[in-house]
Design a protein around this motif. Structure first.
Motif, PDB file in Angstrom:
ATOM      1  N   SER A   1      16.457  33.518   7.547  1.00  0.00           N
ATOM      2  CA  SER A   1      16.425  33.696   9.269  1.00  0.00           C
ATOM      3  C   SER A   1      15.342  33.785   9.031  1.00  0.00           C
ATOM      4  O   SER A   1      15.207  33.153   9.792  1.00  0.00           O
ATOM      5  CB  SER A   1      16.861  34.641   9.273  1.00  0.00           C
ATOM      6  OG  SER A   1      16.201  36.037   9.143  1.00  0.00           O
ATOM      7  N   SER A   2      14.020  34.252   9.150  1.00  0.00           N
ATOM      8  CA  SER A   2      12.506  34.118   8.885  1.00  0.00           C
ATOM      9  C   SER A   2      12.113  33.069   8.178  1.00  0.00           C
ATOM     10  O   SER A   2      10.545  33.192   7.953  1.00  0.00           O
ATOM     11  CB  SER A   2      12.291  35.510   8.364  1.00  0.00           C
ATOM     12  OG  SER A   2      13.014  36.999   9.516  1.00  0.00           O
TER      13      SER A   2
ATOM     14  N   GLY B   1      16.649  41.151  -2.714  1.00  0.00           N
ATOM     15  CA  GLY B   1      16.654  41.000  -1.246  1.00  0.00           C
ATOM     16  C   GLY B   1      16.043  41.950  -0.209  1.00  0.00           C
ATOM     17  O   GLY B   1      15.650  41.955   1.124  1.00  0.00           O
ATOM     18  N   LEU B   2      16.938  42.878  -0.629  1.00  0.00           N
ATOM     19  CA  LEU B   2      15.877  44.047   0.166  1.00  0.00           C
ATOM     20  C   LEU B   2      14.187  44.343   0.282  1.00  0.00           C
ATOM     21  O   LEU B   2      13.914  43.879   1.762  1.00  0.00           O
ATOM     22  CB  LEU B   2      16.698  45.638  -0.368  1.00  0.00           C
ATOM     23  CG  LEU B   2      16.114  46.543   0.481  1.00  0.00           C
ATOM     24  CD1 LEU B   2      16.505  46.921   2.315  1.00  0.00           C
ATOM     25  CD2 LEU B   2      16.474  47.959  -0.179  1.00  0.00           C
TER      26      LEU B   2
ATOM     27  N   PHE C   1      22.006  45.122  11.935  1.00  0.00           N
ATOM     28  CA  PHE C   1      21.748  44.738  10.553  1.00  0.00           C
ATOM     29  C   PHE C   1      23.126  45.645   9.894  1.00  0.00           C
ATOM     30  O   PHE C   1      23.696  44.910   9.347  1.00  0.00           O
ATOM     31  CB  PHE C   1      21.204  45.706   9.590  1.00  0.00           C
ATOM     32  CG  PHE C   1      19.951  44.983   9.943  1.00  0.00           C
ATOM     33  CD1 PHE C   1      19.896  43.386   9.501  1.00  0.00           C
ATOM     34  CD2 PHE C   1      18.594  45.443  10.447  1.00  0.00           C
ATOM     35  CE1 PHE C   1      18.838  42.807   9.912  1.00  0.00           C
ATOM     36  CE2 PHE C   1      17.813  44.587  10.576  1.00  0.00           C
ATOM     37  CZ  PHE C   1      17.528  43.316  10.659  1.00  0.00           C
TER      38      PHE C   1
ATOM     39  N   THR D   1       9.630  40.332   5.436  1.00  0.00           N
ATOM     40  CA  THR D   1       9.517  39.110   6.847  1.00  0.00           C
ATOM     41  C   THR D   1      10.555  39.171   7.342  1.00  0.00           C
ATOM     42  O   THR D   1      10.293  38.076   8.306  1.00  0.00           O
ATOM     43  CB  THR D   1      10.195  37.770   5.158  1.00  0.00           C
ATOM     44  OG1 THR D   1      11.687  38.533   5.111  1.00  0.00           O
ATOM     45  CG2 THR D   1       9.391  37.307   3.925  1.00  0.00           C
ATOM     46  N   PHE D   2      11.695  40.195   7.689  1.00  0.00           N
ATOM     47  CA  PHE D   2      12.412  40.253   8.745  1.00  0.00           C
ATOM     48  C   PHE D   2      11.203  40.093   9.749  1.00  0.00           C
ATOM     49  O   PHE D   2      10.660  40.570  10.581  1.00  0.00           O
ATOM     50  CB  PHE D   2      13.179  40.885   9.147  1.00  0.00           C
ATOM     51  CG  PHE D   2      13.763  40.551  10.156  1.00  0.00           C
ATOM     52  CD1 PHE D   2      15.348  40.441   9.882  1.00  0.00           C
ATOM     53  CD2 PHE D   2      13.924  41.942  10.904  1.00  0.00           C
ATOM     54  CE1 PHE D   2      16.331  39.524  11.338  1.00  0.00           C
ATOM     55  CE2 PHE D   2      14.865  41.359  12.631  1.00  0.00           C
ATOM     56  CZ  PHE D   2      16.151  40.696  12.139  1.00  0.00           C
TER      57      PHE D   2
ATOM     58  N   CYS E   1      14.054  41.517   2.582  1.00  0.00           N
ATOM     59  CA  CYS E   1      14.439  41.731   4.511  1.00  0.00           C
ATOM     60  C   CYS E   1      13.175  42.557   4.982  1.00  0.00           C
ATOM     61  O   CYS E   1      12.508  42.612   5.618  1.00  0.00           O
ATOM     62  CB  CYS E   1      15.616  42.643   4.423  1.00  0.00           C
ATOM     63  SG  CYS E   1      16.798  41.365   4.368  1.00  0.00           S
TER      64      CYS E   1
ATOM     65  N   ILE F   1      19.478  37.279   5.824  1.00  0.00           N
ATOM     66  CA  ILE F   1      18.485  38.620   6.415  1.00  0.00           C
ATOM     67  C   ILE F   1      17.208  37.275   6.288  1.00  0.00           C
ATOM     68  O   ILE F   1      16.720  37.326   7.473  1.00  0.00           O
ATOM     69  CB  ILE F   1      18.947  39.551   6.329  1.00  0.00           C
ATOM     70  CG1 ILE F   1      20.421  39.913   6.762  1.00  0.00           C
ATOM     71  CG2 ILE F   1      17.853  40.299   7.695  1.00  0.00           C
ATOM     72  CD1 ILE F   1      20.643  41.664   7.061  1.00  0.00           C
ATOM     73  N   ALA F   2      16.954  37.634   5.379  1.00  0.00           N
ATOM     74  CA  ALA F   2      15.708  37.117   5.109  1.00  0.00           C
ATOM     75  C   ALA F   2      15.355  35.462   4.668  1.00  0.00           C
ATOM     76  O   ALA F   2      13.863  35.585   5.643  1.00  0.00           O
ATOM     77  CB  ALA F   2      14.765  37.641   3.724  1.00  0.00           C
TER      78      ALA F   2
ATOM     79  N   THR G   1      23.573  38.575   1.595  1.00  0.00           N
ATOM     80  CA  THR G   1      23.862  38.983   2.349  1.00  0.00           C
ATOM     81  C   THR G   1      21.692  39.487   2.946  1.00  0.00           C
ATOM     82  O   THR G   1      21.413  39.267   3.751  1.00  0.00           O
ATOM     83  CB  THR G   1      24.482  39.955   2.611  1.00  0.00           C
ATOM     84  OG1 THR G   1      25.881  39.753   2.975  1.00  0.00           O
ATOM     85  CG2 THR G   1      24.147  40.760   4.472  1.00  0.00           C
ATOM     86  N   LEU G   2      21.548  40.020   1.729  1.00  0.00           N
ATOM     87  CA  LEU G   2      20.286  40.527   2.499  1.00  0.00           C
ATOM     88  C   LEU G   2      19.308  39.191   2.097  1.00  0.00           C
ATOM     89  O   LEU G   2      17.890  39.323   2.828  1.00  0.00           O
ATOM     90  CB  LEU G   2      20.111  41.384   1.205  1.00  0.00           C
ATOM     91  CG  LEU G   2      20.469  42.769   1.656  1.00  0.00           C
ATOM     92  CD1 LEU G   2      20.371  43.681  -0.104  1.00  0.00           C
ATOM     93  CD2 LEU G   2      19.691  43.438   1.882  1.00  0.00           C
TER      94      LEU G   2
END
Length: 280
Positions: A177-178, A264-265, A119, A271-272, A268, A174-175, A170-171
């Motif tokens: 993407s799933s 967002g954190l 990351f 769900t990632f 992430c 990343i989330a 950004t966070l």
């Protein structure tokens, strides 16, 4: 002859200490930047789209010679926010989903590399792209439309708005993407809401011309506040009267973007996925 090893020999026989997470993350970041730079089509699209929008919107709406620089400054500020969300939310949402689909994430997970290093590499890539995006838009606005650089007292505001906004996006990228089952479907799940947010966040249409209900929807998401913060950096103080609240609301901008960093954190962490759904 003594069979006892000398201290130097014993030290040489010890295995080398593996590099730490920070060093691996920096190396991963350099690799991410090099790989991204080699994909010239992706590089061109990432940087050219906000710049092209700036040129087109300024040409369409800055026909009046007196209003031209003010209009260009508005779009320079708003599209800077869009550019930051593009290189973070949109770029990572699609890129990580693609890496999950083609097995890159599965292979990386099997390496003795901490997840934090992976990351960190993505964050370094986003930071490089963000700085390049801001510099390009500022350069175009200044060189072709007479947009003045921020005054000395506004550079700090530019920095914290850029940092908080890019971190939040950004966070969320990343989330996101799933969010879908495959990289192909993720593109729709990322691009469509990003495009819609640009219309309801005062990017293409000035906020004072948006219906209240549309602006209310945009206010729920970070892009509206990133754009408003950027306008506070580039536009004169009297332009704040055209905002929905009649002021720049720097405290609210900071609070909302910080809240989205937390959201967002959490997303992430919950769900990632390193593997696709079909991999189990």
């Amino acid at each position: 002859m003594s069979m006892t090893a000398t201290p130097a020999a014993r030290t040489a026989a010890l295995p080398a200490r593996p590099p730490g997470a920070l060093r691996l993350g920096l190396s991963r970041g350099w690799l991410e930047i090099r790989e991204f730079s080699r994909e010239w089509e992706q590089l061109l699209f990432t940087f050219s789209l906000p710049a092209l929008l700036l040129v087109l919107l300024s040409a369409v709406f800055a026909g009046d010679g007196d209003a031209g620089p003010a209009v260009a400054a508005y779009y320079t500020a708003s599209l800077t926010a869009t550019g930051l969300m593009s290189v973070s939310f949109q770029n990572l949402g699609i890129a990580i989903a693609t890496e999950r689909d083609n097995g890159t994430l599965r292979r990386l997970r099997g390496l003795p590399m901490p997840r934090s290093s992976y990351f960190l590499g993505k964050v370094l890539l986003v930071l490089m792209l963000a700085v390049g995006q801001v510099a390009l838009l500022l350069g175009i606005g200044w060189a072709f439309y007479g947009v003045q650089p921020p005054p000395a007292g506004k550079w700090f505001d530019l920095a914290w708005i850029m940092l908080l906004g890019t971190t939040a996006c950004t966070l969320l990228g990343i989330a996101a993407s799933s969010a879908a089952r495959s990289a192909r479907s993720t593109q729709g799940a990322v691009v469509l809401p990003f495009l819609a947010l640009q219309f309801v966040s005062g990017v293409f249409v000035p906020v004072h011309q948006l219906p209240d209900w549309l602006l209310g929807i945009g206010s729920l998401f970070p892009l509206k506040w990133m754009a408003q913060g950027m306008r506070s950096v580039f536009l004169p103080e009297e332009a704040a009267a055209l905002e929905a609240a009649g002021s720049w609301q720097p405290g609210t901008v900071a609070l909302v973007l910080a809240a989205w960093c937390v959201v967002g954190l959490v997303l992430c962490m919950t769900t990632f996925r390193w593997k696709t759904a079909k991999d189990g």
